[in-house]
Scaffold this motif. Structure first.
Motif: not given
Ligand SMILES: Nc1ncnc2c1ncn2[C@@H]1O[C@H](COP(=O)(O)OP(=O)(O)OP(=O)(O)O)[C@@H](O)[C@H]1O
Ligand SMILES: [Mg+2]
Length: 412
Positions: A185-207
């Protein structure tokens, strides 16, 4: 044995029988030992650890070959190469030193686990240090999340991890669970990056997967605490903490060492040596396997940071390598004391000659040395050929896994 002061470590004797010594304080500027296989590197490292312990300085030593877990063993018979009086010195070392063998990844022994990122709370208020801590955390987490290496997608995922870690660190940090929650559930600062939501959810599950697949990642055991590993209990003069790597698969060792060094770095910053000449020693044998030259591993960055910063805080680093050109030159360049031993491979000989020349010395004749003979190149002193004494604890064949577990369980 040649007489030396209480804050001085004897390394060996020169051709006239005089002691070749190094001040405890100079060990803050690190030691690098370069010598071929069978030349006596491990014996020299052991003797340095033992002499430090006799002077109240504790050590953390990595044991990649299962031979350093013997640092608390007495010799069954007096070995060749001891100095006169070493039998008494050996008894004094063994009685006064608390040798503790840690076995990360081996639950039957004395398991040790590491936090996957440094203590962000300690660096939150310093921008440079915060950036450094986030960089090392990215270096340590990226291979676990399978986002190390080069590709457009991996770049994006790493950027999202970095920004999330920055937010995480600024907001007080926490454990791996907390980081995974934040990525989900990434904070707004992070969501500014392109495709941030998808990338963040990938990294969360990989970890999350990495955590269940690799017991060493956020695994079981005592959490690595440098203070605990470097502080003897009452009745002992020094602690020798041997971290045996048998339970850490080869490919995971650099990432493991990275996390260990990050924790060590945050600890020394909070606990500088102050009035003591040396707050502790960190020893890495076979350094070419962890910090090779010409190739970055997950622990290259943290080793460079330690090598350039540890002196300020009073931690001494000792590296040994059988491949003189094989270790990262920014790390050897930060070692004030060099020791050269027997090398016979022409390319390796040339590497030693180059290093010696760069330090203003005569090229040492390393090919004619035998085991236990070295050249010392100490700051401000001419290069000296020396004979190193045998170590005070039993340097025998590598231990079997069961023997390591036995030492880890019984020694305190
Ligand atoms: N200072 C010494 N005095 C007497 N003998 C020594 C000394 N140093 C080493 N030796 C002899 O040489 C052998 C090899 O030493 P050591 O294990 O330290 O070498 P090494 O450089 O670490 O080798 P490797 O690269 O295989 O790990 C020892 O087992 C011992 O027999
Ligand atoms: Mg060795």
């Amino acid at each position: 044995m040649p007489e030396v002061g209480p804050n001085t470590i004897p390394l060996g004797t020169d051709n006239d029988g005089r002691a070749v010594t190094v001040e405890l304080e100079s060990l803050r500027k690190h030691v690098a030992v370069f010598a071929g296989s069978g030349s006596g590197k491990t014996v020299l490292l052991r003797r340095i650890i033992e002499e430090c312990a006799l002077r109240g300085v504790s050590t953390i030593v990595l044991d990649p070959n299962n031979d350093l877990a013997r640092l608390g063993d007495a010799w069954p018979v007096e070995p060749d190469g001891w100095w006169p009086g070493d039998d008494a010195r050996s008894r004094e070392y063994l009685a006064g030193s608390e040798v503790v063998v840690w076995t990360p990844g081996v639950s039957k022994g004395r398991p040790l686990t590491l936090e996957p990122f440094p203590d962000f709370a300690a660096v939150r208020d310093d921008r440079d240090e915060l950036r450094l801590a986030v960089d090392t955390a990215v270096a340590s987490l990226a291979p676990r999340a399978r986002i190390d290496g080069e590709s457009h997608v991996k770049d994006g995922r790493r950027a999202v991890l970095r920004e999330t870690l920055m937010y995480f660190a600024r907001h007080g940090g926490g454990d791996l669970d907390r980081l995974i929650e934040l990525l989900a559930d990434p904070p707004d600062d992070v969501l500014d990056l392109p495709s941030a939501g998808k990338h963040a959810s990938y990294v969360a599950s990989a970890l999350s997967y990495a955590r269940s697949n690799d017991p060493l990642f956020d695994g079981e055991g005592t959490v690595f605490d440098p203070n605990r590993l470097l502080t003897p209990t009452d009745g002992f003069r020094a602690r020798v903490s041997v971290i045996n790597l048998a339970g850490v698969p080869d490919e995971n060792r650099p990432a493991f060492i990275n996390r260990l060094q990050m924790a060590l770095f945050s600890w020394i910053k909070r606990n500088p040596a102050r009035d003591k000449p040396l707050s502790g020693l960190f020893v890495m044998d076979e350094a070419q396997t962890f910090i090779p030259s010409g190739k970055t591993t997950p622990c290259t960055e943290s080793t460079r940071n330690l090598a350039s910063q540890a002196r300020k805080y009073g931690l001494g680093l000792v590296y040994a390598t059988q491949a003189p050109r094989g270790i990262d030159n920014r790390i050897t360049g930060n070692a004030a004391t060099h020791v050269y031993g027997r090398v016979t491979v022409p390319a390796q000989m040339a590497a030693v000659q180059d290093m010696a020349r760069a330090r203003g010395g005569e090229p040492p004749k390393v090919a004619v040395l035998t085991a236990g003979q070295f050249y010392s190149s100490l700051e401000g002193q001419p290069m000296t050929r020396m004979t190193v004494p045998m170590c005070l604890s039993h340097h025998g064949a590598p231990l079997e896994d069961t023997e390591i577990v036995e030492r880890a369980r019984t020694r305190q």
